[in-house]
Design a protein around this motif. Sequence first.
Motif, short mmCIF file in Angstrom:
data_model
loop_
_atom_site.label_atom_id
_atom_site.label_comp_id
_atom_site.label_asym_id
_atom_site.label_seq_id
_atom_site.Cartn_x
_atom_site.Cartn_y
_atom_site.Cartn_z
N UNK A 571 6.41 -0.40 -11.92
CA UNK A 571 5.40 -1.23 -11.27
C UNK A 571 4.20 -1.42 -12.19
N UNK A 572 3.44 -2.50 -11.98
CA UNK A 572 2.34 -2.84 -12.87
C UNK A 572 1.09 -2.01 -12.62
N UNK A 573 1.04 -1.29 -11.52
CA UNK A 573 -0.16 -0.50 -11.21
C UNK A 573 0.17 0.99 -11.29
N UNK A 574 -0.81 1.75 -11.82
CA UNK A 574 -0.64 3.19 -11.94
C UNK A 574 -1.01 3.88 -10.64
N UNK A 575 -0.66 5.16 -10.53
CA UNK A 575 -1.09 5.94 -9.38
C UNK A 575 -2.60 6.16 -9.48
N UNK A 576 -3.29 6.13 -8.35
CA UNK A 576 -4.72 6.33 -8.33
C UNK A 576 -5.51 5.13 -8.80
N UNK A 577 -4.85 3.96 -8.97
CA UNK A 577 -5.54 2.75 -9.39
C UNK A 577 -6.49 2.28 -8.28
#
Length: 664
Positions: A571-577
């Motif tokens: 996915x394009x978003x990291x964790x904690x974004x």
Amino acid sequence: MATFGLRGKSLLALLLACLLALVPAALIGWLALQSIHEHFGDAYARNATLLNREKIRAPISRELALSLRLADSEVTRQWLLDEQDQAKSELFFMEAEGYRRDFRDHAYFIGSVASQGYYFNSDDEPLNPQPRYVLDADKPADSWFFSSLRDTDEYNINVDFNPTLNTTKVWFNILVKDHDGTTIGLAGSGLDLSDFVRDFIASENPGVSPMIFDHNGAIQAHQNASLIALNSGADANAQEQFSLFGMIADEAQRDQVRSAMQAALAEPDSVVTVQVALDGKPQLLALSYLPELGWYVANGVDLDSAQVIDGEWLLPILLALAGLILVLMLLFALAIERLLLKPLRQLKYSAQAMASGRYDVQMPTARDDEIGELSTAFGVMANKVRQNTLELERRVQERTSELEQANQEMSHAQKKIGDSIDYASLIQRSILPDRELVNALGEHHAVLWRPRDVVGGDFYVFRSEGQHCLLGVVDCAGHGVPGALMTMLAHAALDQAISDCGMQDPAEVLQRTDQIIRKMLSDAPEYKALATNMDVGLAYVDLNQRNVTFAGAKIALYYSDGKRVDLVKGAKRALGDKRQAQYANHSIALEAGRTFYMSTDGFLDQAGGEDGFGFGNSRFADMLLQHARLPLGQQNIAFSDTLASYQGDYAQRDDITMLCFRFD
């Protein structure tokens, strides 16, 4: 077995509670250490500027004093008023030879307003009483002379290239005036620019850029010779590209620098600091004013790369009690303040107005006339300069001794910090599942884990249950101390998420980990500015079904059979974004001979090659394809060698983690 399971869960809950309790203390400690680092950086920049100022002031002031004496000599004045008089000419050049031997470059010049002849003598060739060439107001190369004649000041210090002499020097241009105030010539000496930069400007300290500039910001000396504003000392119209302000794009920051220059001008013994971006790089600019020379001595210090304190000492001991961390940190800060910064601050109160080197002058034969009186007066001046030189040397020795003692104390403190960081590295390694991977997978896996510093923000995970296992890599924001702190937080969150969701659904584990991370972090505005996101890739292997289920947050899964390379993007978003994302599972067949790879972006972003570009996705895929059929142990060695060969002399940019597995 049931009792053991309950006990294991209790121990895990206790460990998680301890880690959660330490998180606020660790964050507070990290912020406090950042503040101390900035304090040290400010003190480092101030004292480095003071040392450069005194190192430059003594020899330049000496050359200026000698040049002023040469220009104010009655012998010089009488000769310029009648250049054709043979006796006056011989007397002038005899006296000028004494000055030449005492100038640092053993050279002097004099330009006549009446004849516009330019005289220059040095050690390189015999004494020449004839002019080297005739000055021409229409020639750009001679503009310094005519600009200096129009100057209302007694002298100027000018960096310029003389095409006839084929030399670039820091010239001391002193007006020679008749008794009625009429300017009749220009006299002085010069310091070779390359020697001047090497002896007084060049710095071997990384992240430190010494420089000298004038009231208009025109750069008079810099390690990069292409930035020096030639002839700006005589002609104030220097181009912006050769000015300090040409290195600053933001107009507001330019105004801050002008205010800092005014403050330094008002208090010449002070050092003024201001945060600016020089050529786009954030730096702490420390500057001080030399009133005798009309110059500003400055240092641009990049606090991220300058060796303010050797070693990455910002890492607190992760498993120590929060109270102990704060106490040790405060004690260390007090010790550095007392043993290092306080003695260094005393240097600014010990600066002297004038200094000089060896000064031996051959006097004319004593006579009972005006020449004899002049010789006597000149001898008194020489003795005074000699006494000032001896006093200056004594004071410099005292300051040097104090600096050496302070450096020894700082080295001792740095060793203690380095030992603490090494111990913290052992703590971080203890969370890596190396033994579990070897026992469960053996030669079916390979790991390349290379933190940029002693500790880092990358780690890898492994869980196994019979014919099922979960493998993954995690890249926390930052590296070094901040990254290592985040690994402990991320490891605890992943453990809890796997316990809650099981191994078989990597996407659900990512979603649950994201929820846990957000609950762990404070909602206060000052914490929202911190980089707490993390990239994660998880692969669930079902050996019975011969299937791999992958889910990633900005980390991809590569796989190859030696004929082609495929990948599944995360996915394009990291964790904690800042914005939450939805993570999905992807299924890949576990075929014989197919090798799977997960890597953090430290491998892909590593600079190298001829132009310093990143390793890149294409080069990474080619590397996998070339070595995909080798045993995993040999692949790991080949990947490490390929990266080292590409990296060359470039420093490692980020933490690097690569996990490979294959089930034939």
